[in-house]
Design a protein around this motif. Sequence first.
Motif, mmCIF file in Angstrom:
data_model
loop_
_atom_site.group_PDB
_atom_site.id
_atom_site.type_symbol
_atom_site.label_atom_id
_atom_site.label_comp_id
_atom_site.label_asym_id
_atom_site.label_seq_id
_atom_site.Cartn_x
_atom_site.Cartn_y
_atom_site.Cartn_z
ATOM 1 N N HIS A 149 -70.822 -18.963 91.302
ATOM 2 C CA HIS A 149 -71.107 -17.868 90.361
ATOM 3 C C HIS A 149 -70.164 -17.915 89.158
ATOM 4 N N ARG A 150 -68.902 -18.210 89.407
ATOM 5 C CA ARG A 150 -67.927 -18.291 88.320
ATOM 6 C C ARG A 150 -68.286 -19.425 87.364
ATOM 7 N N THR A 151 -68.672 -20.565 87.902
ATOM 8 C CA THR A 151 -69.040 -21.712 87.072
ATOM 9 C C THR A 151 -70.278 -21.397 86.234
ATOM 10 N N ARG A 152 -71.281 -20.762 86.838
ATOM 11 C CA ARG A 152 -72.487 -20.385 86.087
ATOM 12 C C ARG A 152 -72.151 -19.413 84.964
ATOM 13 N N ARG A 153 -71.315 -18.435 85.284
ATOM 14 C CA ARG A 153 -70.927 -17.456 84.274
ATOM 15 C C ARG A 153 -70.202 -18.126 83.119
ATOM 16 N N ASP A 154 -69.286 -19.045 83.427
ATOM 17 C CA ASP A 154 -68.534 -19.753 82.386
ATOM 18 C C ASP A 154 -69.451 -20.623 81.537
ATOM 19 N N ARG A 155 -70.442 -21.269 82.165
ATOM 20 C CA ARG A 155 -71.371 -22.115 81.408
ATOM 21 C C ARG A 155 -72.240 -21.277 80.475
ATOM 22 N N ARG A 156 -72.699 -20.106 80.969
ATOM 23 C CA ARG A 156 -73.495 -19.220 80.112
ATOM 24 C C ARG A 156 -72.676 -18.758 78.911
ATOM 25 N N ALA A 157 -71.448 -18.382 79.159
ATOM 26 C CA ALA A 157 -70.572 -17.945 78.074
ATOM 27 C C ALA A 157 -70.335 -19.058 77.063
ATOM 28 N N GLN A 158 -70.169 -20.263 77.565
ATOM 29 C CA GLN A 158 -69.947 -21.424 76.692
ATOM 30 C C GLN A 158 -71.184 -21.693 75.832
ATOM 31 N N ARG A 159 -72.391 -21.580 76.444
ATOM 32 C CA ARG A 159 -73.641 -21.794 75.676
ATOM 33 C C ARG A 159 -73.795 -20.750 74.589
ATOM 34 N N LEU A 160 -73.440 -19.494 74.898
ATOM 35 C CA LEU A 160 -73.526 -18.434 73.893
ATOM 36 C C LEU A 160 -72.581 -18.690 72.728
ATOM 37 N N GLU A 161 -71.396 -19.184 73.027
ATOM 38 C CA GLU A 161 -70.434 -19.506 71.969
ATOM 39 C C GLU A 161 -70.937 -20.661 71.123
ATOM 40 N N ASP A 162 -71.547 -21.672 71.774
ATOM 41 C CA ASP A 162 -72.042 -22.833 71.042
ATOM 42 C C ASP A 162 -73.200 -22.464 70.116
#
Length: 116
Positions: free
Chosen positions: A101-114
């Motif tokens: 769950h933490r990894t998914r959350r971090d990836r979503r946040a990273q995509r939003l920043e990108d």
Amino acid sequence: MDDVTAAIADPVRRQILELLRAGELPARRIAERFPISRPAVSRHLRVLRECGLVHDTLTGRERVYRVDPAPLAEVGDWIAGFARPAGFWGPRLDALETEVHRTRRDRRAQRLEDTA
């Protein structure tokens, strides 16, 4: 413990113990259940008696056998030492789920920043 494990290593002796688990039986009734000779069954009963897994009493002209599971306790304790504790996987799987769950959350946040 070695004599008990050697005794239960034989399939005929294990079957005898299973028969006696249901209750006492005379030697002749035990022997009737096997395709081997009665003297062979008597030898198996002697091995079980010598290691303490069965006890016999003389009732008239018959020997009546009953199982004594106490010698199996040491073997059971030894085997239990190899088993995983009941809660072995639960906490590990919970930690894995948290990490996923933490990894998914971090990836979503990273995509939003990108994309911003």
